[in-house]
Scaffold this active site. Structure first.
Site, PDB file in Angstrom:
ATOM      1  N   CYS A  74       0.802  -1.222   0.000  1.00  0.00           N
ATOM      2  CA  CYS A  74       0.000   0.000   0.000  1.00  0.00           C
ATOM      3  C   CYS A  74       0.836   1.274   0.000  1.00  0.00           C
ATOM      4  CB  CYS A  74      -0.941  -0.001   1.199  1.00  0.00           C
ATOM      5  SG  CYS A  74      -2.168  -1.332   1.120  1.00  0.00           S
ATOM      6  N   HIS A 121      -2.602   8.856   5.777  1.00  0.00           N
ATOM      7  CA  HIS A 121      -2.963   7.527   5.270  1.00  0.00           C
ATOM      8  C   HIS A 121      -4.431   7.269   5.613  1.00  0.00           C
ATOM      9  CE1 HIS A 121      -2.327   3.459   3.865  1.00  0.00           C
ATOM     10  NE2 HIS A 121      -2.821   2.988   4.992  1.00  0.00           N
ATOM     11  N   LYS A 178      -9.328   8.935   1.751  1.00  0.00           N
ATOM     12  CA  LYS A 178      -9.896   7.580   1.699  1.00  0.00           C
ATOM     13  C   LYS A 178     -11.333   7.578   2.177  1.00  0.00           C
ATOM     14  CE  LYS A 178      -5.591   4.910   2.224  1.00  0.00           C
ATOM     15  NZ  LYS A 178      -4.628   6.017   2.418  1.00  0.00           N
ATOM     16  N   HIS A 224      -9.854   2.821  -0.281  1.00  0.00           N
ATOM     17  CA  HIS A 224      -8.435   2.451  -0.212  1.00  0.00           C
ATOM     18  C   HIS A 224      -8.111   1.570  -1.416  1.00  0.00           C
ATOM     19  CE1 HIS A 224      -4.559   1.309   0.963  1.00  0.00           C
ATOM     20  NE2 HIS A 224      -4.755   0.976   2.232  1.00  0.00           N
ATOM     21  N   GLU A 257      -0.952   6.583  13.416  1.00  0.00           N
ATOM     22  CA  GLU A 257      -0.642   7.730  12.582  1.00  0.00           C
ATOM     23  C   GLU A 257      -0.731   9.030  13.381  1.00  0.00           C
ATOM     24  OE1 GLU A 257      -1.685   9.109   8.030  1.00  0.00           O
ATOM     25  OE2 GLU A 257      -3.006   7.712   9.086  1.00  0.00           O
ATOM     26  N   PHE A 273       1.032  -3.131   4.557  1.00  0.00           N
ATOM     27  CA  PHE A 273       1.363  -4.467   5.035  1.00  0.00           C
ATOM     28  C   PHE A 273       2.823  -4.787   4.707  1.00  0.00           C
ATOM     29  CE2 PHE A 273      -3.157  -6.508   4.970  1.00  0.00           C
ATOM     30  CZ  PHE A 273      -3.543  -5.634   5.961  1.00  0.00           C
TER      31      PHE A 273
END
Length: 428
Positions: free
Chosen positions: A175, A315, A347, A352, A326, A411
């Protein structure tokens, strides 16, 4: 063949932007969606999602014929490649660089997390007789199956289109791919390996296999009865992210190359960095150290102080773990300024889209600088007390932006950050 230019620090600017996104095809429609605070999340229509826990996504209303693709291209290319090519065409046209690029000094870098997911999913069902046969019969596969296994085929198609004979490749870091690919392309220009790079990311992974994988770890929202408000970054009621799809591609140019031809400049990319926690595929430390390290390195490369940042594109995935990590990372890396700087997550509106989302976020940052508007965080009605920063809820905010930070988490333990500055602004 052209001689290689001397290596050395060179400035890199964004002169073209192309977008395929939920809610609209093209940069203009994309920006209108973001600044209106409208969400493009809905019930999945690309396949029958009835058996799944999460049945919502942010899909692109993409008509490949209307987008200018031929029937042969549509037959040959996966949806991911179609997105990338259409976005690249828009970026090249927007830049005005076509006809002014030396092929040997022009390159292509494309990022993706999942590659040709939809075509691989479809073709596996065919060659395995819907999964009934363990030993698959490859004779039933389409002639383009080999290309579906290689994401590099996507970069190759764009290189042929752009007549780029310089560095061409793929970056796939989950990502964070959409930031990492832009950063890699910037480094190639800075180091004198190219004068122009066509770079960005694309993913079209709304498919049964992807939905099943995220269902298994309960990462996606099960708010199926409220798809329009399901993505709720930094909200107390958030319960997972909403899958998306799309692409954003940029024309990145060495500053003097762009200046000589009178190109319009959206922004300068002044810093980027990536880190890995090297310890967990999905775990994030509560103190935000990994992301904070990436932010600090990107600011250092940009020669900026934390107080110089005017906006942070988060993010903001809308998972409990990520949003808290975050928030802590911003406090750790920006210090007291974290409480003053506006932060938002797009998002909340476009979902996403895995590897593509960070390039879409970089596009949002460039457009925010261009138009002096900060996109909002949609669906932020009940702020999480643990996420206590200025997350620009619900409504866009007008503000002149000199320096913008965008971050990503993925990830594998990846954390990435990139800094864009307004044209003409350069750190001393």
């Amino acid at each position: 063949m052209s001689e290689q230019r001397p290596r050395g620090p060179r400035r890199v600017v964004v002169t073209g932007v192309g977008v395929v996104a939920p809610g609209g095809i093209g940069t203009k429609q994309y920006w209108e969606l973001l600044t209106s605070g409208t969400t493009a999340t809905r019930t999945i229509s690309l396949f029958d999602a009835t058996p799944f826990r999460s049945r919502i996504a942010a899909e692109c209303d993409f008509d490949p014929i209307a987008a200018g693709l031929s029937r042969r291209e549509i037959r040959r290319w996966d949806r991911t490649t179609q997105f990338a090519v259409v976005a690249a065409r828009e970026a090249l046209a927007d830049s005005g660089a076509v006809g002014e690029m030396d092929p040997h000094r022009t390159g292509v870098m494309i990022g993706t997390a999942c590659g040709m997911t939809q075509s691989l999913d479809r073709e596996y069902a065919v060659v395995s007789d819907q999964g009934a046969t363990w030993l698959v019969d490859e004779e039933h596969g389409v002639p383009y199956l080999y290309d579906y296994f290689l994401p590099s085929s996507m970069a190759t198609e764009i290189a042929w289109m752009a007549e780029a004979e310089g560095p061409v490749g793929v970056v796939s870091t989950g990502c964070t791919s959409g930031i990492d690919v832009v950063g890699h392309a910037v480094d190639l220009v800075r180091d004198g390996m190219a004068d122009v790079m066509v770079a960005g990311a694309s993913d079209a992974a709304i498919s049964p296999i992807t939905v099943a994988c995220f269902d298994a770890i309960k990462a996606t929202s099960p708010r199926n009865d409220e798809p329009e408000s399901a993505s709720r970054p930094f909200d107390r009621t958030r319960n997972g992210f909403v899958l998306g799809e799309g692409a954003a591609v940029f024309v990145l140019e060495e500053y003097e190359h762009a200046r000589r031809r009178g190109a319009h400049v959206y922004a300068e990319i002044t810093g980027h960095a990536s880190r890995c926690n090297a310890y967990s595929m999905t775990g994030l430390r509560s103190d935000g150290r990994e992301m904070a390290d990436a932010i600090g390195a990107a600011l250092g490369q940009a020669r900026l102080n934390p107080d110089d940042i005017d906006y942070v594109n988060a993010h903001g995935s809308a998972t409990k773990q990520n949003d808290r990590h975050e928030t802590a990372a911003f406090k750790l890396s920006l210090g007291p300024h974290a409480y003053d700087v506006p932060v938002s997550s797009i998002k909340s509106m476009i979902g996403h889209s895995l590897g593509a989302i960070c390039s879409l976020e970089v596009a949002a940052c460039a457009l925010a600088i261009e138009h002096a508007v900060i996109p909002p965080t949609a669906n932020l009605n009940e702020p999480d007390p643990e996420c206590d920063l200025d997350f620009v809820p619900l409504v866009a905010r007008e503000r002149e932006l000199g320096a913008v930070l965008s971050v990503a988490s993925g990830f594998g333990g990846f954390q990435s950050a990139i800094v864009l500055t307004a044209p003409g602004r350069r750190a001393a």
